[in-house]
Design an enzyme around this catalytic site. Sequence first.
Site, PDB file in Angstrom:
ATOM      1  N   HIS A  69       0.835  -1.210   0.000  1.00 54.51           N
ATOM      2  CA  HIS A  69       0.000   0.000   0.000  1.00 54.51           C
ATOM      3  C   HIS A  69       0.870   1.260   0.000  1.00 54.51           C
ATOM      4  O   HIS A  69       1.957   1.291   0.570  1.00 54.51           O
ATOM      5  CB  HIS A  69      -0.979   0.004   1.177  1.00 54.51           C
ATOM      6  N   ASP A  71      -0.198   4.327   1.091  1.00 50.54           N
ATOM      7  CA  ASP A  71      -0.556   5.340   2.085  1.00 50.54           C
ATOM      8  C   ASP A  71       0.160   5.123   3.407  1.00 50.54           C
ATOM      9  O   ASP A  71       0.711   4.046   3.692  1.00 50.54           O
ATOM     10  CB  ASP A  71      -2.061   5.376   2.305  1.00 50.54           C
ATOM     11  N   ASP A  99       6.246   1.176   7.520  1.00 53.12           N
ATOM     12  CA  ASP A  99       4.901   0.748   7.137  1.00 53.12           C
ATOM     13  C   ASP A  99       4.347   1.652   6.044  1.00 53.12           C
ATOM     14  O   ASP A  99       3.767   2.686   6.336  1.00 53.12           O
ATOM     15  CB  ASP A  99       3.996   0.768   8.358  1.00 53.12           C
ATOM     16  N   GLU A 129      -5.018   1.817   2.753  1.00 50.26           N
ATOM     17  CA  GLU A 129      -4.979   0.611   3.585  1.00 50.26           C
ATOM     18  C   GLU A 129      -5.059   0.948   5.065  1.00 50.26           C
ATOM     19  O   GLU A 129      -5.528   0.128   5.864  1.00 50.26           O
ATOM     20  CB  GLU A 129      -3.688  -0.170   3.298  1.00 50.26           C
ATOM     21  N   GLU A 130      -4.593   2.136   5.445  1.00 49.54           N
ATOM     22  CA  GLU A 130      -4.484   2.483   6.862  1.00 49.54           C
ATOM     23  C   GLU A 130      -5.781   3.028   7.458  1.00 49.54           C
ATOM     24  O   GLU A 130      -5.800   3.481   8.599  1.00 49.54           O
ATOM     25  CB  GLU A 130      -3.375   3.529   7.056  1.00 49.54           C
ATOM     26  N   GLU A 158       4.252  -6.064   3.824  1.00 49.11           N
ATOM     27  CA  GLU A 158       4.114  -5.439   5.143  1.00 49.11           C
ATOM     28  C   GLU A 158       5.366  -5.712   5.985  1.00 49.11           C
ATOM     29  O   GLU A 158       6.013  -6.747   5.822  1.00 49.11           O
ATOM     30  CB  GLU A 158       2.896  -6.007   5.871  1.00 49.11           C
ATOM     31  N   HIS A 332       3.922   3.137  12.605  1.00 46.47           N
ATOM     32  CA  HIS A 332       3.054   4.193  13.143  1.00 46.47           C
ATOM     33  C   HIS A 332       3.692   4.986  14.277  1.00 46.47           C
ATOM     34  O   HIS A 332       3.068   5.911  14.795  1.00 46.47           O
ATOM     35  CB  HIS A 332       1.709   3.629  13.630  1.00 46.47           C
TER      36      HIS A 332
END
Length: 367
Positions: A69, A71, A99, A129-130, A158, A332
């Site tokens: 992903h 984003d 991530d 995705e987030e 991932e 994150h």
Amino acid sequence: MALDLRADVVDLLGSIVDIESVSGNERHLADEVESALREYPHLEVVRLGNNVLARTGLGRAERVVVAGHLDTVPLADNLPSEIRTVDGEERLYGRGTCDMKAGVAVALSLAAELSAPSRDVTWIFYDNEEVEAARNGLNTVERERPDLMEADFAVLGEPSGARVEGGCQGTMRFTLTTTGVAAHSARAWRGVNAIHAAADVLERLAAYEPRKVVVDGLEYIEGLNAVRIHGGVAGNVIPDRCTIEINFRFAPDRTPEEAERYVRDVFEGYPIEVTDLAPGARPGLDLPIAQEFLRAVGSEPAAKYGWTDVARFSARGVPAVNYGPGDPLKAHQDDEYCAVASVRTVRAALAQWLGGGPAGARTSGDE
């Protein structure tokens, strides 16, 4: 700044990270990814919204998907990216390094270089995705071009610490509401306190013992936890409602329907409203193509704790694993980073698997 897919993979990662792409704002990065991939004649490139797909069409016996992903979660004053050496380890810091733009950089680098892979490859770079599953870019792909999701095996880049993580847990969120009778707190005996009534629910949660189960050789540990609680009107009012939000992470041997039946049994006597429910994914590591992948990347598999888009592929009958650079514990976080060595390790391993070359296959920029 245009992306140079021929650059050293770590330099490419820095360029990708520096194009801010918080969920919902992926268009600029998707434009750059599309433009860069269209330079390579061995790839058919498809754009669906802010999702970019590229694939080979060599007529190989097998097709695999490698996906990631575009984003990230919101910024925390952690752009632009920067290289630092900490305790002798070279790291790239910045939002999305772990991530999962490191996985995206590896995939883009290989998509450009591998003009004749041993298997046909569909490279998928998708948005949103987030955030909530309804916005996930793979929904667009499945709706508009489901044929592009077809494969014999899939790898999600991932962060997994350069270790194969098989399958994933399912996830269920639901609310449970206790009710009472409102009254003035000075005359509490005239009411019934809904927050106090929630004590029984919390006691059931405290008494819960996580189930452990082995699925396709990997051990999964389930979890049932209150994640949010709300109740009360004012400081002088006995509350007549209290709502508890609960998250159930269940092993992939349970179907979503079985997971729901289980929590309704645990909280028998209380009304439950399911707000989110996504199936898990069995690892499928007993399949020959999965076994070959494990041998190629030289990794002992572990269970994936959490939910990832491998579940989408599993639901389509495509076995899928998580395998990417970066420590998932840094995802994150404000000081998010990815170790440079991890990026190079994953790139070399995937190059060996897809290209059939030696373990030390050349990475871009190493010459």
